[in-house]
Scaffold this motif. Structure first.
Motif, PDB file in Angstrom:
ATOM      1  N   UNK A  84       0.826  -1.204   0.000  1.00 51.74           N
ATOM      2  CA  UNK A  84       0.000   0.000   0.000  1.00 51.74           C
ATOM      3  C   UNK A  84       0.861   1.256   0.000  1.00 51.74           C
ATOM      4  N   UNK A  85       1.887   1.280   0.832  1.00 50.74           N
ATOM      5  CA  UNK A  85       2.818   2.416   0.836  1.00 50.74           C
ATOM      6  C   UNK A  85       3.512   2.549  -0.509  1.00 50.74           C
ATOM      7  N   UNK A  86       3.936   1.418  -1.039  1.00 49.47           N
ATOM      8  CA  UNK A  86       4.630   1.442  -2.324  1.00 49.47           C
ATOM      9  C   UNK A  86       3.711   1.908  -3.447  1.00 49.47           C
ATOM     10  N   UNK A  87       2.447   1.495  -3.385  1.00 43.35           N
ATOM     11  CA  UNK A  87       1.497   1.872  -4.426  1.00 43.35           C
ATOM     12  C   UNK A  87       1.319   3.396  -4.485  1.00 43.35           C
ATOM     13  N   UNK A  88       1.293   4.043  -3.320  1.00 48.11           N
ATOM     14  CA  UNK A  88       1.149   5.494  -3.305  1.00 48.11           C
ATOM     15  C   UNK A  88       2.324   6.172  -4.009  1.00 48.11           C
ATOM     16  N   UNK A  89       3.529   5.694  -3.752  1.00 54.61           N
ATOM     17  CA  UNK A  89       4.708   6.262  -4.406  1.00 54.61           C
ATOM     18  C   UNK A  89       4.685   5.986  -5.907  1.00 54.61           C
ATOM     19  N   UNK A  90       4.198   4.806  -6.291  1.00 50.30           N
ATOM     20  CA  UNK A  90       4.108   4.472  -7.715  1.00 50.30           C
ATOM     21  C   UNK A  90       3.129   5.378  -8.436  1.00 50.30           C
ATOM     22  N   UNK A  91       2.003   5.660  -7.812  1.00 51.31           N
ATOM     23  CA  UNK A  91       1.013   6.559  -8.431  1.00 51.31           C
ATOM     24  C   UNK A  91       1.609   7.951  -8.641  1.00 51.31           C
ATOM     25  N   UNK A  92       2.356   8.421  -7.657  1.00 54.40           N
ATOM     26  CA  UNK A  92       2.982   9.736  -7.785  1.00 54.40           C
ATOM     27  C   UNK A  92       3.986   9.749  -8.931  1.00 54.40           C
ATOM     28  N   UNK A  93       4.744   8.670  -9.072  1.00 55.97           N
ATOM     29  CA  UNK A  93       5.728   8.572 -10.160  1.00 55.97           C
ATOM     30  C   UNK A  93       5.036   8.549 -11.509  1.00 55.97           C
TER      31      UNK A  93
ATOM     32  N   UNK B 114       2.217   9.894 -12.280  1.00 54.04           N
ATOM     33  CA  UNK B 114       1.706  11.229 -12.563  1.00 54.04           C
ATOM     34  C   UNK B 114       2.807  12.135 -13.099  1.00 54.04           C
ATOM     35  N   UNK B 115       4.010  11.977 -12.546  1.00 56.97           N
ATOM     36  CA  UNK B 115       5.134  12.817 -12.953  1.00 56.97           C
ATOM     37  C   UNK B 115       5.773  12.346 -14.259  1.00 56.97           C
ATOM     38  N   UNK B 116       5.663  11.077 -14.571  1.00 55.32           N
ATOM     39  CA  UNK B 116       6.298  10.507 -15.767  1.00 55.32           C
ATOM     40  C   UNK B 116       5.283   9.621 -16.477  1.00 55.32           C
ATOM     41  N   UNK B 117       4.653  10.179 -17.496  1.00 58.97           N
ATOM     42  CA  UNK B 117       3.576   9.442 -18.179  1.00 58.97           C
ATOM     43  C   UNK B 117       4.092   8.227 -18.935  1.00 58.97           C
ATOM     44  N   UNK B 118       5.399   8.156 -19.205  1.00 60.30           N
ATOM     45  CA  UNK B 118       5.936   6.992 -19.920  1.00 60.30           C
ATOM     46  C   UNK B 118       5.775   5.704 -19.118  1.00 60.30           C
ATOM     47  N   UNK B 119       5.823   5.821 -17.796  1.00 63.92           N
ATOM     48  CA  UNK B 119       5.725   4.620 -16.977  1.00 63.92           C
ATOM     49  C   UNK B 119       4.284   4.334 -16.549  1.00 63.92           C
ATOM     50  N   UNK B 120       3.381   5.233 -16.873  1.00 66.47           N
ATOM     51  CA  UNK B 120       2.005   5.103 -16.388  1.00 66.47           C
ATOM     52  C   UNK B 120       1.335   3.790 -16.778  1.00 66.47           C
ATOM     53  N   UNK B 121       1.454   3.290 -18.029  1.00 65.02           N
ATOM     54  CA  UNK B 121       0.791   2.032 -18.372  1.00 65.02           C
ATOM     55  C   UNK B 121       1.261   0.846 -17.531  1.00 65.02           C
ATOM     56  N   UNK B 122       2.566   0.750 -17.304  1.00 63.36           N
ATOM     57  CA  UNK B 122       3.070  -0.345 -16.481  1.00 63.36           C
ATOM     58  C   UNK B 122       2.639  -0.187 -15.027  1.00 63.36           C
ATOM     59  N   UNK B 123       2.663   1.037 -14.531  1.00 61.71           N
ATOM     60  CA  UNK B 123       2.212   1.280 -13.153  1.00 61.71           C
ATOM     61  C   UNK B 123       0.745   0.891 -13.010  1.00 61.71           C
ATOM     62  N   UNK B 124      -0.078   1.261 -13.981  1.00 59.17           N
ATOM     63  CA  UNK B 124      -1.502   0.907 -13.925  1.00 59.17           C
ATOM     64  C   UNK B 124      -1.681  -0.606 -13.902  1.00 59.17           C
TER      65      UNK B 124
ATOM     66  N   UNK C  76      14.088   4.939 -10.900  1.00 51.98           N
ATOM     67  CA  UNK C  76      13.983   6.218 -11.605  1.00 51.98           C
ATOM     68  C   UNK C  76      13.969   7.377 -10.629  1.00 51.98           C
ATOM     69  N   UNK C  77      13.239   7.200  -9.538  1.00 44.94           N
ATOM     70  CA  UNK C  77      13.057   8.280  -8.572  1.00 44.94           C
ATOM     71  C   UNK C  77      14.370   8.678  -7.900  1.00 44.94           C
ATOM     72  N   UNK C  78      15.266   7.712  -7.685  1.00 42.88           N
ATOM     73  CA  UNK C  78      16.517   8.011  -6.981  1.00 42.88           C
ATOM     74  C   UNK C  78      17.691   8.199  -7.931  1.00 42.88           C
ATOM     75  N   UNK C  79      17.413   8.258  -9.245  1.00 42.61           N
ATOM     76  CA  UNK C  79      18.469   8.578 -10.197  1.00 42.61           C
ATOM     77  C   UNK C  79      19.297   7.412 -10.671  1.00 42.61           C
ATOM     78  N   UNK C  80      18.694   6.238 -10.807  1.00 39.80           N
ATOM     79  CA  UNK C  80      19.387   5.071 -11.371  1.00 39.80           C
ATOM     80  C   UNK C  80      18.663   4.625 -12.645  1.00 39.80           C
ATOM     81  N   UNK C  81      18.765   5.405 -13.720  1.00 38.85           N
ATOM     82  CA  UNK C  81      17.978   5.124 -14.924  1.00 38.85           C
ATOM     83  C   UNK C  81      18.324   3.798 -15.601  1.00 38.85           C
ATOM     84  N   UNK C  82      19.573   3.358 -15.527  1.00 37.37           N
ATOM     85  CA  UNK C  82      19.935   2.097 -16.171  1.00 37.37           C
ATOM     86  C   UNK C  82      19.236   0.920 -15.479  1.00 37.37           C
TER      87      UNK C  82
END
Length: 302
Positions: A153-162, A164-174, A284-290
């Motif tokens: 549940x905690x993780x899901x909230x952070x995922x939703x915020x991510x 919203x900020x990055x629409x590229x990841x939205x389909x996988x998050x959904x 992505x959030x902490x700057x590890x894009x690879x």
């Protein structure tokens, strides 16, 4: 005692920990107190060490080798202590100071440079799965461990915020959030909740003297075993991504692990999807894009 914290630990805390700098500042004093309380002799700091704790190789007053582990408060050291005490050395490193509660852990010394990840892949998965099965025990009465529903549940909230900020990841998050909702609404495969390792992977299973392989570094949680097994599915993700048949290998791995540990294949697939996407958006959030790219590509196969 004077020492420099491992660079890997300092970097990781700088990425993720709000209290990291404060904990690092207090670390020399905390080490000195923990060593004195347990009457230990410090041999050396284990390097390169982990991303969430300081590990010292020590000897007890009687000369027995051991490991002293210091963990930031946000990493819930008392939860780890409670889980290790409950397992009592069955499948996991043995806790040697059950009476202490200062945020440090004294553990039996394992061969920290030899994990099951050093084995060929098929053998590594077999040994890791066997170790994980031994950890799945009934939690203690009145336990205060976090549940799978609470943690995700905690993780899901952070995922939703991510998302919203990055629409590229939205389909996988959904897709991952929908999988979580379906899994939690189900019957957990008819399996009673178990005490789980929480962050299990091949590198968390080290060679020992008392038993060939023992788990270390739990972030314990109570719930269905499929949640724990999901992290093992994506082990060596970089090799999977590099393989032209990585997607089919992943599907076979889900099937094989589900059958060998008697969990429902579809529930394992769902939790694997959720955990891979959660790890990817956190990277992505902490700057590890690879790392994020690997994890999200893997998630897309599920």
């Amino acid at each position: 005692m004077a020492f420099e914290p491992p660079r890997r630990l300092v970097t990781a805390l700088g990425e993720t920990a709000q209290d990291g700098d404060d904990w690092l500042e207090k670390l020399p004093g905390a080490v000195e107190q923990a060593v004195a309380l347990r009457e230990l002799t410090v041999e050396r700091t284990h390097l390169p060490g982990g991303r969430s704790s300081l590990v010292l190789l020590v000897r007890r007053a009687d000369g027995t080798p051991a490991v002293l582990k210091l963990v930031p408060p946000r990493s819930r050291p008392e939860s780890e202590r409670a889980a290790l005490a409950h397992w009592g050395g069955l499948g996991a490193a043995r806790l040697l100071d059950p009476e202490c509660s200062d945020g440090a852990l004294l553990l039996e010394r394992l061969h920290r440079d030899v994990s099951v990840r050093s084995l060929p892949e098929a053998k590594a998965l077999l040994e890791a799965a066997g170790t994980l099965r031994r950890l799945w025990v009934e939690p203690p009465a009145g336990h205060r461990f976090e549940t799978v529903a609470e943690r995700t549940g905690r993780q899901a909230e952070a995922m939703r915020a991510s998302a919203t900020a990055d629409t590229d990841v939205a389909p996988l998050v959904d897709a991952a959030l929908a999988a979580r909702d379906e899994l939690l609404a189900g019957e957990s495969g008819g399996v009673a909740p178990r005490l789980l390792h929480g962050t299990f992977r091949q590198s968390k299973v080290l060679a020992g003297d008392r038993l060939p392989w023992l788990a270390v570094g739990p972030d314990p949680v109570v719930g269905e075993p499929a949640f724990d097994l999901a992290r093992l599915v994506r082990d060596r993700v970089e090799d999977l991504i590099a393989s032209p048949s990585g997607a089919s290998i992943t599907r076979r791995r889900v099937k094989k692990l589900a059958e060998s540990l008697e969990v429902e294949q579809e529930r394992l697939r769902g939790w694997t999807l959720f955990r891979a996407v959660e790890s990817g958006v956190r990277a992505l959030r902490v700057g590890r894009p690879q790392d994020a790219e690997l994890l999200l590509e893997f998630a897309g196969w599920l």
